[in-house]
Scaffold this motif. Structure first.
Motif, PDB file in Angstrom:
ATOM      1  N   THR A  30       0.833  -1.202   0.000  1.00 31.39           N
ATOM      2  CA  THR A  30       0.000   0.000   0.000  1.00 31.39           C
ATOM      3  C   THR A  30       0.865   1.248   0.000  1.00 31.39           C
ATOM      4  N   GLU A  31       1.985   1.184   0.691  1.00 31.85           N
ATOM      5  CA  GLU A  31       2.855   2.354   0.823  1.00 31.85           C
ATOM      6  C   GLU A  31       3.707   2.614  -0.410  1.00 31.85           C
ATOM      7  N   LEU A  32       3.739   1.691  -1.360  1.00 33.29           N
ATOM      8  CA  LEU A  32       4.497   1.906  -2.594  1.00 33.29           C
ATOM      9  C   LEU A  32       3.867   3.056  -3.378  1.00 33.29           C
ATOM     10  N   ARG A  33       4.663   3.980  -3.810  1.00 34.09           N
ATOM     11  CA  ARG A  33       4.161   5.151  -4.525  1.00 34.09           C
ATOM     12  C   ARG A  33       4.844   5.279  -5.891  1.00 34.09           C
ATOM     13  N   GLY A  34       4.086   5.775  -6.855  1.00 36.27           N
ATOM     14  CA  GLY A  34       4.658   6.075  -8.159  1.00 36.27           C
ATOM     15  C   GLY A  34       5.012   4.847  -8.969  1.00 36.27           C
ATOM     16  N   GLU A  35       4.020   3.972  -9.229  1.00 32.03           N
ATOM     17  CA  GLU A  35       4.309   2.739  -9.954  1.00 32.03           C
ATOM     18  C   GLU A  35       4.834   3.039 -11.363  1.00 32.03           C
ATOM     19  N   PRO A  36       5.994   2.476 -11.722  1.00 32.61           N
ATOM     20  CA  PRO A  36       6.565   2.750 -13.048  1.00 32.61           C
ATOM     21  C   PRO A  36       5.819   2.008 -14.157  1.00 32.61           C
ATOM     22  N   ARG A  37       6.106   2.384 -15.374  1.00 33.12           N
ATOM     23  CA  ARG A  37       5.464   1.775 -16.534  1.00 33.12           C
ATOM     24  C   ARG A  37       5.842   0.300 -16.650  1.00 33.12           C
ATOM     25  N   ARG A  38       4.977  -0.442 -17.338  1.00 32.88           N
ATOM     26  CA  ARG A  38       5.216  -1.855 -17.568  1.00 32.88           C
ATOM     27  C   ARG A  38       6.389  -2.042 -18.534  1.00 32.88           C
ATOM     28  N   VAL A  39       6.980  -3.223 -18.479  1.00 32.06           N
ATOM     29  CA  VAL A  39       8.037  -3.558 -19.432  1.00 32.06           C
ATOM     30  C   VAL A  39       7.383  -3.862 -20.778  1.00 32.06           C
ATOM     31  N   ASP A  40       7.882  -3.247 -21.822  1.00 32.76           N
ATOM     32  CA  ASP A  40       7.310  -3.445 -23.155  1.00 32.76           C
ATOM     33  C   ASP A  40       7.467  -4.894 -23.608  1.00 32.76           C
ATOM     34  N   GLU A  41       6.564  -5.310 -24.483  1.00 31.29           N
ATOM     35  CA  GLU A  41       6.656  -6.655 -25.043  1.00 31.29           C
ATOM     36  C   GLU A  41       7.900  -6.779 -25.910  1.00 31.29           C
ATOM     37  N   GLY A  42       8.388  -8.020 -25.986  1.00 34.58           N
ATOM     38  CA  GLY A  42       9.574  -8.252 -26.786  1.00 34.58           C
ATOM     39  C   GLY A  42      10.208  -9.581 -26.437  1.00 34.58           C
ATOM     40  N   PRO A  43      11.364  -9.883 -27.015  1.00 35.56           N
ATOM     41  CA  PRO A  43      12.031 -11.157 -26.733  1.00 35.56           C
ATOM     42  C   PRO A  43      12.553 -11.215 -25.306  1.00 35.56           C
ATOM     43  N   ALA A  44      12.927 -12.416 -24.887  1.00 35.42           N
ATOM     44  CA  ALA A  44      13.451 -12.613 -23.536  1.00 35.42           C
ATOM     45  C   ALA A  44      14.705 -11.773 -23.314  1.00 35.42           C
ATOM     46  N   LEU A  45      14.822 -11.245 -22.108  1.00 43.28           N
ATOM     47  CA  LEU A  45      16.005 -10.464 -21.723  1.00 43.28           C
ATOM     48  C   LEU A  45      16.955 -11.374 -20.960  1.00 43.28           C
ATOM     49  N   LYS A  46      18.222 -11.384 -21.395  1.00 46.15           N
ATOM     50  CA  LYS A  46      19.206 -12.295 -20.803  1.00 46.15           C
ATOM     51  C   LYS A  46      20.425 -11.511 -20.322  1.00 46.15           C
ATOM     52  N   PRO A  47      21.119 -12.049 -19.304  1.00 42.33           N
ATOM     53  CA  PRO A  47      22.327 -11.368 -18.810  1.00 42.33           C
ATOM     54  C   PRO A  47      23.300 -11.074 -19.943  1.00 42.33           C
TER      55      PRO A  47
END
Length: 558
Positions: free
Chosen positions: A216-233
């Motif tokens: 509840t105390e979390l403020r300012g939710e950032p935008r979602r991660v855009d669709e796309g291929p898997a992200l890898k290290p």
């Protein structure tokens, strides 16, 4: 002595400005002696209150009729003497203390507006300045009913388990209004403290309440991660920066996560992704594929809703789970052994498929069976084994199965090769199949028994590879354990049964042996899609049986 009220600024932070402003004025009104209201004594209010009750007040809505009747019995026994009005500021201040808890119902995962708080507060403000006995009597009844409704809802749940899901077999708890009403009437008791003592005292419920506060105390939710291929290290991608921001928002990436190139998938970020995957029951490979990014993109509001649903489920459970007990979380695919409120061991579990769901219920473990035989349930024999038998004539012999002519005690044992299996199907299968102890036995080397009408129990399994999967819904309803003998030895230790050496000897004998527990141990099969670990991490799981949806529907229909 009435506990000091929260300041207006504290109230606004906890319950929102509109309600807080209304209540702040009300608390001032109720806590300050009102010359006019003081002129209307309890003796003047009492007969009017009795008259109102004889006409059916307070009007109980659906689901509150029993509370309204209990309330009428309570006031009749007091000859109509009011709790809150007619005795000056002290009674009104005690009411304000109770109302403050009602206003903070959100901290328990309950919406204060469910109790018409704004309407109630407005009526109380008018009543506190009124000299009309009828107004004071009506407000007295509605205020007490509101507090009583909250006491019931927060202690035993807003909706009964039986109304929610046909596969939830938790015995509905009953709520006794009398002790709560008597505590309200005790001048030495703080009504606020009475209500604060009503929620479940389980460690797990307290953890969810803390998770609710933190999210509840979390403020300012950032935008979602855009669709796309898997992200890898090692990758560089603008979406890595988006993922980094959401991981930081939900607490998986700390302040040290700020790096020179936010779009570079660094080893530090990989640790945060693994931490997130662990909390969400995903494969911890640091690869942010569709499942990981899908979970990361779930909105804060949806996570809060899931936490509230699971708090409701804990209200259904007995107030006392036992000094020591086994807790199986079906949705979490895990089993825990708990002593004195502390998890002493935890292991992975395999639960029922979506079309053979493991039921939710509680029972008591009474014995274990080492090197068990497996009498195949008729439904499994017809649907699962018969097609295999028809496809492979040697299936039964290879698997160590015995065939009997029926289910009677004296049924003759048959030679599988003498049976024309093509003549039988799901509609007609008169045989009883039993699998001998051995390495291929479906129950493995041990089963933990708590006889019940569902024929569900905990057991070993030869299919060890399933424990390496993140989603483990593969059984026909029973619970398969990753380390079953660790649980058996714990059960024996806490009840004074045979030691590990004796259990190992029975295991090595390859003969079936039943070992009774000197004392039974509670076992609770629950369905939790959100919980906190002992370290405080908030975990979420996919709703594999769609039970969150059913619970949400039941609460909305309330």
């Amino acid at each position: 002595m009435i506990r000091r009220m929260h300041s207006v600024s504290q109230l606004r932070a906890r319950i929102g400005r509109p309600i807080a402003g209304l209540l702040a004025g009300l608390f001032i009104c109720l806590s300050t002696p009102q010359q006019v209201a003081a002129e209307t004594s309890a003796k003047e209010i009492a007969p009017v209150l009795i008259q109102l009750m004889e006409s059916g007040a307070p009007a109980g809505e659906e689901g509150t009729q029993a509370l309204a009747e209990a309330l009428r019995d309570f006031y009749r026994a007091r000859s109509g003497a009011p709790l809150w009005f007619g005795a000056g500021a002290e009674g009104q201040a005690r009411l304000a203390a109770g109302l403050e808890v009602l206003a903070d119902a959100g901290s328990e995962g309950i919406d204060p507006n469910d109790y018409r708080l704004s309407l109630l507060a407005g009526g109380l403000a008018e009543a506190a300045k009124s000299d009309d006995a009828a107004t004071l009597a009506a407000t007295e009844l509605q205020a007490t009913l509101g507090l009583l409704r909250y006491a019931r809802d927060v202690s035993v749940g807003r909706t009964g388990p039986a109304r929610t899901d046909p596969n939830v077999f938790v015995a509905a708890k009953t709520f006794d209004p009398a002790p709560v009403l008597n505590a309200f009437a005790d001048p030495a008791a703080n009504p606020g403290d009475v209500l604060r003592a009503m929620p479940p005292s389980h460690r797990e419920y307290a953890g969810l309440r803390d998770a609710l506060r933190r999210y509840t105390e979390l403020r300012g939710e950032p935008r979602r991660v855009d669709e796309g291929p898997a992200l890898k290290p090692g990758m560089r991608d603008p979406r890595v920066a988006q993922m980094r921001t959401r991981l930081a928002f939900f607490g998986d990436l700390g302040a040290t996560g700020a790096e020179a190139d936010p779009e570079l998938y660094t080893p530090l970020l990989a640790q945060a992704v693994r931490r997130f995957q662990t909390r969400h029951g995903l494969e911890t490979d640091a690869i942010a594929g569709a499942q990981t990014l899908g979970a990361l993109n779930v909105a804060k509001s949806e996570r809060l809703h899931t936490i509230r649903l699971n708090m409701e489920r804990w209200r259904w459970l007995p107030h006392e789970l036992g000094e020591r007990f086994v807790l199986v979380n079906i949705a979490g695919f895990q089993a825990e052994m708990v002593e004195d409120g502390r998890v002493v061991d935890q292991m992975r579990a395999v639960v029922g498929r979506t079309y053979r769901m493991t039921p939710v219920f509680s029972d008591r473990i009474s014995y274990v069976e080492v090197n068990p035989t497996w009498t195949v349930p008729p439904k499994i024999a017809r649907k699962d084994l018969l097609p295999r038998i028809k496809a492979d004539p040697g299936y039964l012999a290879e698997g160590g199965y015995e065939v009997f002519a029926g289910w009677g005690e004296g049924a003759a044992r048959l030679d599988p090769s003498s049976i024309d299996w093509s003549r039988y199907g799901e509609g007609y299968f008169p045989f009883r199949l039993r699998q001998r102890p051995g390495p291929k036995n479906a129950l493995g080397e041990v089963k933990v028994m708590f006889p019940n009408r569902f024929d569900v129990y905990l057991h070993d399994t030869p299919a060890r590879e399933l424990f390496q999967r993140s989603v483990r819904a593969y059984s026909s309803g029973c619970i398969r354990l990753e380390r079953p003998f660790d649980m058996v030895n714990w059960l024996m230790n806490v009840t004074g049964g045979p030691g590990p050496g004796e259990i190992d000897s029975l295991r090595e004998s390859r003969k079936t042996a039943v070992v009774g527990l000197p004392d039974t141990v509670p076992v609770h099969l629950i369905y939790a899609t959100a919980w906190t670990s002992p370290g405080g991490n908030v975990h979420f799981r996919h709703d594999i049986y769609n039970r969150d949806r059913l619970l949400n529907r039941s609460l909305q229909a309330r």
